[in-house]
Design a protein around this motif. Structure first.
Motif, PDB file in Angstrom:
ATOM      1  N   HIS A  58       4.715   0.893  -7.671  1.00  0.00           N
ATOM      2  CA  HIS A  58       5.491   2.223  -7.264  1.00  0.00           C
ATOM      3  C   HIS A  58       4.536   3.322  -7.180  1.00  0.00           C
ATOM      4  O   HIS A  58       3.387   3.379  -7.800  1.00  0.00           O
ATOM      5  N   LEU A  59       5.071   4.030  -6.231  1.00  0.00           N
ATOM      6  CA  LEU A  59       4.547   5.370  -5.626  1.00  0.00           C
ATOM      7  C   LEU A  59       5.121   6.681  -5.959  1.00  0.00           C
ATOM      8  O   LEU A  59       6.228   6.821  -5.317  1.00  0.00           O
ATOM      9  N   ASP A  60       4.604   7.587  -6.668  1.00  0.00           N
ATOM     10  CA  ASP A  60       5.175   8.943  -6.837  1.00  0.00           C
ATOM     11  C   ASP A  60       4.755   9.868  -5.301  1.00  0.00           C
ATOM     12  O   ASP A  60       3.702  10.158  -5.249  1.00  0.00           O
ATOM     13  N   LEU A  61       5.938   9.891  -4.885  1.00  0.00           N
ATOM     14  CA  LEU A  61       5.583  10.735  -3.364  1.00  0.00           C
ATOM     15  C   LEU A  61       5.213  12.255  -3.612  1.00  0.00           C
ATOM     16  O   LEU A  61       4.545  12.708  -2.918  1.00  0.00           O
ATOM     17  N   ILE A  62       5.614  12.689  -4.662  1.00  0.00           N
ATOM     18  CA  ILE A  62       5.273  14.161  -4.957  1.00  0.00           C
ATOM     19  C   ILE A  62       4.034  14.397  -5.585  1.00  0.00           C
ATOM     20  O   ILE A  62       3.199  15.437  -5.411  1.00  0.00           O
ATOM     21  N   ASP A  63       3.484  13.236  -6.442  1.00  0.00           N
ATOM     22  CA  ASP A  63       2.058  13.473  -6.944  1.00  0.00           C
ATOM     23  C   ASP A  63       1.502  12.022  -6.924  1.00  0.00           C
ATOM     24  O   ASP A  63       1.319  11.154  -8.069  1.00  0.00           O
ATOM     25  N   PRO A  64       1.072  11.614  -5.828  1.00  0.00           N
ATOM     26  CA  PRO A  64       0.616  10.264  -5.449  1.00  0.00           C
ATOM     27  C   PRO A  64      -0.676   9.890  -5.917  1.00  0.00           C
ATOM     28  O   PRO A  64      -1.749  10.881  -5.834  1.00  0.00           O
ATOM     29  N   ASP A  65      -0.944   8.817  -6.829  1.00  0.00           N
ATOM     30  CA  ASP A  65      -2.060   8.159  -7.449  1.00  0.00           C
ATOM     31  C   ASP A  65      -2.616   7.183  -6.414  1.00  0.00           C
ATOM     32  O   ASP A  65      -2.152   6.481  -5.680  1.00  0.00           O
ATOM     33  N   PRO A  66      -3.950   7.578  -5.966  1.00  0.00           N
ATOM     34  CA  PRO A  66      -4.662   6.956  -4.894  1.00  0.00           C
ATOM     35  C   PRO A  66      -4.681   5.389  -5.305  1.00  0.00           C
ATOM     36  O   PRO A  66      -4.929   4.571  -4.242  1.00  0.00           O
ATOM     37  N   SER A  67      -4.395   5.160  -6.180  1.00  0.00           N
ATOM     38  CA  SER A  67      -4.862   3.598  -6.750  1.00  0.00           C
ATOM     39  C   SER A  67      -3.334   2.731  -6.808  1.00  0.00           C
ATOM     40  O   SER A  67      -3.132   1.822  -7.249  1.00  0.00           O
ATOM     41  N   ALA A  68      -2.149   3.571  -6.457  1.00  0.00           N
ATOM     42  CA  ALA A  68      -0.843   3.023  -7.037  1.00  0.00           C
ATOM     43  C   ALA A  68      -0.299   2.090  -5.543  1.00  0.00           C
ATOM     44  O   ALA A  68       0.157   1.181  -6.056  1.00  0.00           O
ATOM     45  N   TRP A  69      -0.892   2.041  -4.671  1.00  0.00           N
ATOM     46  CA  TRP A  69      -0.498   0.770  -3.758  1.00  0.00           C
ATOM     47  C   TRP A  69      -1.644  -0.227  -3.389  1.00  0.00           C
ATOM     48  O   TRP A  69      -2.851   0.176  -3.471  1.00  0.00           O
ATOM     49  N   GLU A  70      -1.048  -1.230  -2.921  1.00  0.00           N
ATOM     50  CA  GLU A  70      -2.119  -2.157  -2.369  1.00  0.00           C
ATOM     51  C   GLU A  70      -2.165  -1.889  -0.878  1.00  0.00           C
ATOM     52  O   GLU A  70      -1.406  -1.605  -0.025  1.00  0.00           O
ATOM     53  N   HIS A  71      -3.243  -2.623  -0.190  1.00  0.00           N
ATOM     54  CA  HIS A  71      -3.504  -2.484   1.308  1.00  0.00           C
ATOM     55  C   HIS A  71      -2.364  -3.178   2.139  1.00  0.00           C
ATOM     56  O   HIS A  71      -1.975  -2.445   3.079  1.00  0.00           O
ATOM     57  N   GLN A  72      -1.781  -4.200   1.487  1.00  0.00           N
ATOM     58  CA  GLN A  72      -0.645  -4.660   2.180  1.00  0.00           C
ATOM     59  C   GLN A  72       0.651  -3.918   2.404  1.00  0.00           C
ATOM     60  O   GLN A  72       1.457  -3.746   3.091  1.00  0.00           O
ATOM     61  N   ASP A  73       0.742  -3.089   1.134  1.00  0.00           N
ATOM     62  CA  ASP A  73       1.750  -2.019   1.074  1.00  0.00           C
ATOM     63  C   ASP A  73       1.743  -1.152   2.162  1.00  0.00           C
ATOM     64  O   ASP A  73       2.825  -0.940   2.844  1.00  0.00           O
ATOM     65  N   LEU A  74       0.430  -0.656   2.539  1.00  0.00           N
ATOM     66  CA  LEU A  74       0.615   0.322   3.519  1.00  0.00           C
ATOM     67  C   LEU A  74       0.782  -0.571   4.937  1.00  0.00           C
ATOM     68  O   LEU A  74       1.435   0.205   5.605  1.00  0.00           O
ATOM     69  N   SER A  75       0.346  -1.582   5.109  1.00  0.00           N
ATOM     70  CA  SER A  75       0.220  -2.154   6.321  1.00  0.00           C
ATOM     71  C   SER A  75       1.944  -2.215   6.775  1.00  0.00           C
ATOM     72  O   SER A  75       2.224  -2.238   7.617  1.00  0.00           O
ATOM     73  N   ILE A  76       2.413  -3.072   5.447  1.00  0.00           N
ATOM     74  CA  ILE A  76       4.077  -3.209   5.916  1.00  0.00           C
ATOM     75  C   ILE A  76       4.707  -2.186   5.967  1.00  0.00           C
ATOM     76  O   ILE A  76       5.666  -2.091   7.020  1.00  0.00           O
ATOM     77  N   ARG A  77       4.512  -1.083   5.359  1.00  0.00           N
ATOM     78  CA  ARG A  77       5.173   0.288   5.400  1.00  0.00           C
ATOM     79  C   ARG A  77       4.911   0.950   6.764  1.00  0.00           C
ATOM     80  O   ARG A  77       5.841   1.264   7.334  1.00  0.00           O
ATOM     81  N   LEU A  78       3.584   0.991   7.256  1.00  0.00           N
ATOM     82  CA  LEU A  78       3.613   1.640   8.521  1.00  0.00           C
ATOM     83  C   LEU A  78       4.192   0.454   9.817  1.00  0.00           C
ATOM     84  O   LEU A  78       4.408   1.054  10.620  1.00  0.00           O
ATOM     85  N   SER A  79       4.131  -0.661   9.537  1.00  0.00           N
ATOM     86  CA  SER A  79       4.793  -1.612  10.649  1.00  0.00           C
ATOM     87  C   SER A  79       6.441  -1.385  10.601  1.00  0.00           C
ATOM     88  O   SER A  79       7.025  -1.791  11.551  1.00  0.00           O
ATOM     89  N   ARG A  80       6.956  -0.646   9.548  1.00  0.00           N
ATOM     90  CA  ARG A  80       8.289  -0.514   9.439  1.00  0.00           C
ATOM     91  C   ARG A  80       8.673   1.038   9.553  1.00  0.00           C
ATOM     92  O   ARG A  80       9.719   1.301   9.630  1.00  0.00           O
ATOM     93  N   THR A  81       7.625   1.803  10.115  1.00  0.00           N
ATOM     94  CA  THR A  81       7.744   3.160  10.270  1.00  0.00           C
ATOM     95  C   THR A  81       7.641   3.287  11.744  1.00  0.00           C
ATOM     96  O   THR A  81       6.766   2.883  12.295  1.00  0.00           O
TER      97      THR A  81
END
Length: 201
Positions: free
Chosen positions: A8-31
């Motif tokens: 889980h990622l808090d969009l208002i107070d984001p923790d730099p350790s909250a996501w995995e690299h694959q999370d970012l890759s998948i999210r950007l591929s769907r944006t």
């Protein structure tokens, strides 16, 4: 926000350790770029755009980019993956400071996570030239704007490239948007290569 990994990622107070690299890759591929508009069967993802800008920047010179500089190029729009959309400039201006503050917090967390350097004045100028060239070329080849409209309607002051460097690298039809799975995999491969070079876990 629940991420593909289940984290889980808090969009208002984001923790730099909250996501995995694959999370970012998948999210950007769907944006999607350009409000999701496309003259192809698929829209263009921010993941593919990010790889395009990186490739254009590599080719532009005047020096070979180091791994940290390449990672900065690759992740220049990374916050959009967590925002869930690439906000077009007129709408971004209308949304104003509250939207920009959320985007800035997300980008700050990404910069801390990946130990990204601040842009130097020269590197930022070269980055923006590559980003504008990518945008002008995408507008014509991926979305369907005319070359005249790129300058007169969109206000993008960059030449349109007919050569697609990603097509040469990956063996694709020039300027064809990739499906989300392909975009995520290629973005993730590049991200992992650069993170390994920089000893980023």
């Amino acid at each position: 926000m629940r991420l593909p990994s289940g984290r889980h990622l808090d969009l208002i107070d984001p923790d730099p350790s909250a996501w995995e690299h694959q999370d970012l890759s998948i999210r950007l591929s769907r944006t999607y770029r350009w409000g999701g508009e496309s003259c192809w069967p698929l829209p263009l993802s921010v993941a593919q755009h990010s790889l395009l800008v990186l490739e254009l920047r590599r080719q532009a010179g005047p020096r070979r980019l180091g791994a940290a500089d390449e990672l900065l190029e690759l992740l220049h729009d990374a916050e959009e993956g967590f925002l869930g959309f690439d906000c077009i400039s007129p709408l971004k201006a209308a949304l104003g400071a509250p939207f920009q503050e959320v985007a800035n917090r997300l980008m700050s967390a990404i910069m801390r996570r990946y130990r990204l350097p601040e842009w130097s004045a020269d590197d930022y100028r070269l980055h923006k030239a590559a980003d504008r060239k990518a945008a002008a070329s995408e507008a014509v080849h991926c979305v369907g704007w005319s070359r005249r409209e790129v300058a007169e309607v969109l206000g993008i002051d960059a030449a349109v490239s007919d050569h697609d460097p990603l097509a040469q690298r990956y063996g694709e039809t020039p300027w064809s948007p990739w499906n989300a799975e392909t975009a995520a995999r290629r973005f993730h491969d590049e991200l992992m290569r650069l993170c390994a070079s920089l000893n980023i876990a």
